[in-house]
Structure formats: C-alpha cells, structure tokens
Write a protein that holds these residues in place. Structure first.
Motif, mmCIF file in Angstrom:
data_model
loop_
_atom_site.group_PDB
_atom_site.id
_atom_site.type_symbol
_atom_site.label_atom_id
_atom_site.label_comp_id
_atom_site.label_asym_id
_atom_site.label_seq_id
_atom_site.Cartn_x
_atom_site.Cartn_y
_atom_site.Cartn_z
ATOM 1 N N GLU A 151 59.141 -15.556 3.984
ATOM 2 C CA GLU A 151 58.936 -17.009 3.983
ATOM 3 C C GLU A 151 59.636 -17.722 5.139
ATOM 4 O O GLU A 151 59.421 -18.909 5.336
ATOM 5 C CB GLU A 151 59.518 -17.610 2.684
ATOM 6 C CG GLU A 151 58.994 -17.009 1.396
ATOM 7 C CD GLU A 151 57.715 -17.684 0.967
ATOM 8 O OE1 GLU A 151 57.621 -18.903 1.151
ATOM 9 O OE2 GLU A 151 56.818 -16.979 0.481
ATOM 10 N N THR A 152 60.533 -17.016 5.796
ATOM 11 C CA THR A 152 61.410 -17.689 6.768
ATOM 12 C C THR A 152 61.489 -16.941 8.109
ATOM 13 O O THR A 152 61.113 -15.776 8.205
ATOM 14 C CB THR A 152 62.852 -17.799 6.212
ATOM 15 O OG1 THR A 152 63.318 -16.473 5.951
ATOM 16 C CG2 THR A 152 62.937 -18.653 4.967
ATOM 17 N N ILE A 153 62.048 -17.658 9.080
ATOM 18 C CA ILE A 153 62.429 -17.033 10.356
ATOM 19 C C ILE A 153 63.947 -17.169 10.464
ATOM 20 O O ILE A 153 64.487 -18.271 10.304
ATOM 21 C CB ILE A 153 61.758 -17.754 11.550
ATOM 22 C CG1 ILE A 153 60.229 -17.719 11.428
ATOM 23 C CG2 ILE A 153 62.211 -17.139 12.877
ATOM 24 C CD1 ILE A 153 59.598 -16.348 11.391
ATOM 25 N N GLU A 154 64.605 -16.046 10.718
ATOM 26 C CA GLU A 154 66.065 -16.063 10.844
ATOM 27 C C GLU A 154 66.432 -15.900 12.320
ATOM 28 O O GLU A 154 65.995 -14.945 12.972
ATOM 29 C CB GLU A 154 66.676 -14.926 10.032
ATOM 30 C CG GLU A 154 66.453 -15.107 8.538
ATOM 31 C CD GLU A 154 67.199 -14.076 7.707
ATOM 32 O OE1 GLU A 154 67.102 -14.177 6.480
ATOM 33 O OE2 GLU A 154 67.864 -13.174 8.289
ATOM 34 N N ILE A 155 67.233 -16.836 12.799
ATOM 35 C CA ILE A 155 67.587 -16.828 14.225
ATOM 36 C C ILE A 155 69.097 -16.644 14.349
ATOM 37 O O ILE A 155 69.876 -17.456 13.826
ATOM 38 C CB ILE A 155 67.171 -18.162 14.885
ATOM 39 C CG1 ILE A 155 65.686 -18.450 14.632
ATOM 40 C CG2 ILE A 155 67.462 -18.128 16.389
ATOM 41 C CD1 ILE A 155 65.251 -19.862 14.991
#
Ligand SMILES: Cc1cc2nc3c(=O)[nH]c(=O)nc-3n(C[C@H](O)[C@H](O)[C@H](O)COP(=O)(O)OP(=O)(O)OC[C@H]3O[C@@H](n4cnc5c(N)ncnc54)[C@H](O)[C@@H]3O)c2cc1C
Length: 281
Positions: free
Chosen positions: A68-72
């Motif tokens: 569900e997400t993008i982790e940076i």
C-alpha cells in the motif's frame, strides 16, 4: 564566516548513530546532505559539538515499494527521487514538486530526511507529506515510532524529533486510481525557496486536502478550504473564488520576501492556479 570547532563522526550503522545521539555530552547534530546545515554552521546559526555524518549508513538508503505504501530511506537524495520510476508511478505529487526544490546542484546532495528534519516553512516536501497523509519513521535507542506528518512539524526549524532520535524512513501511501493532485508555487527565481506555494490532493471520494508552504511558521493545511472543496467534482470558477475567500484560517507570517498580507494574497493566487491546472488536466 567559518563554522565553530566541532568533532566529526561518520558511523556506518543505525545502531552506531543512535549510540552517538544518546550521549548528551557530545551535543550531536546529524549531517545528511549538508545543504542547509553547513551554511547554518558557517553563519553560526548552528554549533554542534559533534557532527554525525550519516551519508555512509546504507540502511538509510533505498526507495521500496510495499503493498500500500512507498518507503523512502532518509538519506535518499532529491536527485534519486527525481529519477525514480517508483516515485513517478506511485507518488506523482512528489515527482511534480521535485523540479522546484532548490537548484540542480543542491538536489544532487540534499536528502528527503534532511528536508523533513529541518522543517523549513518554505520547503515543498513537508507540504507534500501533509496532503498525502505521510508518516515519518523515527528511531532511537528506545525503539521505533511512526509519527503522522500532521503532528510532526511544530514550527520554524522545529519538529517532534528529539535530540536522541533519527528519521529513518518516510512512508507515503501509493496513489489510488482516479486520485488527483495539484501544485503551484511562486518564487523570485526558479529553484529559490517559494514566496508561497500549495499542494492539493483530491481522493476518489472527492475528499480534498490542501497544504500551503512559505506562508506561516511551517507547512500548514487549510481546513476551511478543504471543507469548501471536498465533495465537488466540478472545480467551477465560482468554487475556486469561494475557496480563495475561505483562505483565512491560517496565521500568515511575513518573511524577507513579503509581509503577512502579501503572503495571504500570493497564497490565494497559487491556490487559484493549482486548482485551474487540476481542472484542465
Ligand atoms: C540556495 C538554496 C536554495 C534552496 N531552496 C530550497 C527549496 O526551494 N526548497 C527546499 O525544500 N529546500 C531548499 N533548500 C534546502 C535544501 O533542500 C536542503 O538540502 C534541505 O533542506 C536539507 O537537506 P540536507 O540533506 O542537505 O540536510 P542537512 O543540511 O544535512 O540537515 C538539515 C537538518 O536536518 C537534520 N537532519 C538531517 N537528516 C536527518 C535525519 N535523518 N533525522 C533527523 N534529522 C535530520 C540535520 O541535523 C539538520 O538540522 C535550499 C538550499 C539552498 C542552499
């Protein structure tokens, strides 16, 4: 002017960074891209006892796609974000604002963690995090906590990050189908800090979030404008005018560019332009 004397550490793991930060006597300050901190030290606006350079901590790198997400990672530089296909596909608002974040030479060095950790009121990325409902992963020797962007930014160069804490990741939701985004800023020169700017997100259920930067002591949402715009599929001329008139729930603050009244005026202009661009998409 030159920076005052300081000690220098260059750890390579998060746990070594945290051990340094936990030692109060060292008076540590984190160094990421150095694009803001080094000038601040040279102007003697910052005088850390120990500079903790985190550029060799590989655990802070990488842009990763989750369900569900993008982790940076905190040490991801603006340039890497600009070139990332993951960001283009899943975080289009980030891709929209990046060309306006400083100048190319600064984007080669500056990091997302540095931008969020600094909380400059005129920076673009804090406003992006506010409208995307992003989260900040913060780590210390006590553990890991996730802080929503809406409570993280406290004021000029002030966040909820304590001296013993390190921003380790920025977590953004992936774009949903039919979600729309808007952005506009006015700066004296392209790449300079904005005199005022706005980021907008419209969800599938027509819920709208609107955040301004460069107009107050931090990036701020206008709940009045959000209420007025939410639920409307047609961004009519009248609705845009009404939204501009509703923009009075922010405590506008002046800076070297303009006073509070001028800031409010420019905020209305960027809001109108961003909404018109969204309408014409
Ligand atoms: C001429 C000029 C124009 C600019 N224009 C813009 C602009 O238009 N928009 C914009 O957004 N920015 C602009 N900037 C600022 C630039 O984006 C900086 O790079 C950025 O604000 C800080 O990122 P950095 O990685 O260089 O951080 P640094 O300068 O290394 O650090 C900044 C602060 O964040 C803290 N920090 C860094 N990493 C972490 C971490 N992981 N956890 C906790 N705290 C951390 C540091 O201790 C420090 O207090 C401009 C800068 C210059 C010099």
């Amino acid at each position: 002017m030159k920076a005052p004397d300081f000690s220098y550490e260059k750890p390579t793991t998060i746990s070594d960074v945290l051990a340094l930060l936990a030692n109060n006597e060292l008076e540590c300050q984190l160094l990421a891209g150095g694009q803001s901190l080094m000038p601040m030290m040279n102007f003697r606006m910052a005088s850390p006892g120990t500079l903790v350079d985190i550029s060799n901590v590989s655990e802070l790198s990488g842009i990763n796609e989750r369900d569900e997400t993008i982790e940076i990672g905190a040490m991801v530089r603006y340039r890497e974000l600009e070139l990332s296909e993951i960001i283009k596909a899943h975080c289009p608002l980030v891709a929209m604002v990046l060309p306006y974040v400083a100048h190319a030479a600064i984007r080669n060095r500056g990091t997302i963690g540095g931008s969020i950790g600094l909380s400059d009121p005129a920076a673009e990325l804090p406003a992006v995090l506010l409208v995307l409902d992003g989260k900040i992963e913060i780590t210390s020797e006590k553990g890991i906590r996730l802080e929503p962007a809406r409570t993280f930014f406290k004021g000029i160069y002030e966040t909820s990050c304590e001296p013993d804490e390190l921003i380790t990741k920025i977590i953004l939701p992936k774009k949903h189908l039919k979600q729309k985004f808007g952005f506009h800023e006015i700066a004296r020169r392209h790449g300079d800090y904005a005199m005022a700017g706005v980021c907008i997100a419209q969800d599938i259920d027509l819920k709208v979030r609107v955040a301004f930067f460069g107009v107050a002591d931090r990036a701020v949402r206008s709940i009045a404008v959000e209420k007025l715009l939410s639920g409307n599929s047609d961004l009519s001329e009248q609705l845009i005018k009404d939204a501009q008139n509703a923009l009075n729930d922010i405590e506008f603050e002046g800076d070297m560019n303009a006073g509070p009244e001028a800031k409010q005026h420019i905020a209305k202009v960027v809001l109108e332009r961003a909404l018109k661009e969204m309408k014409n998409e």
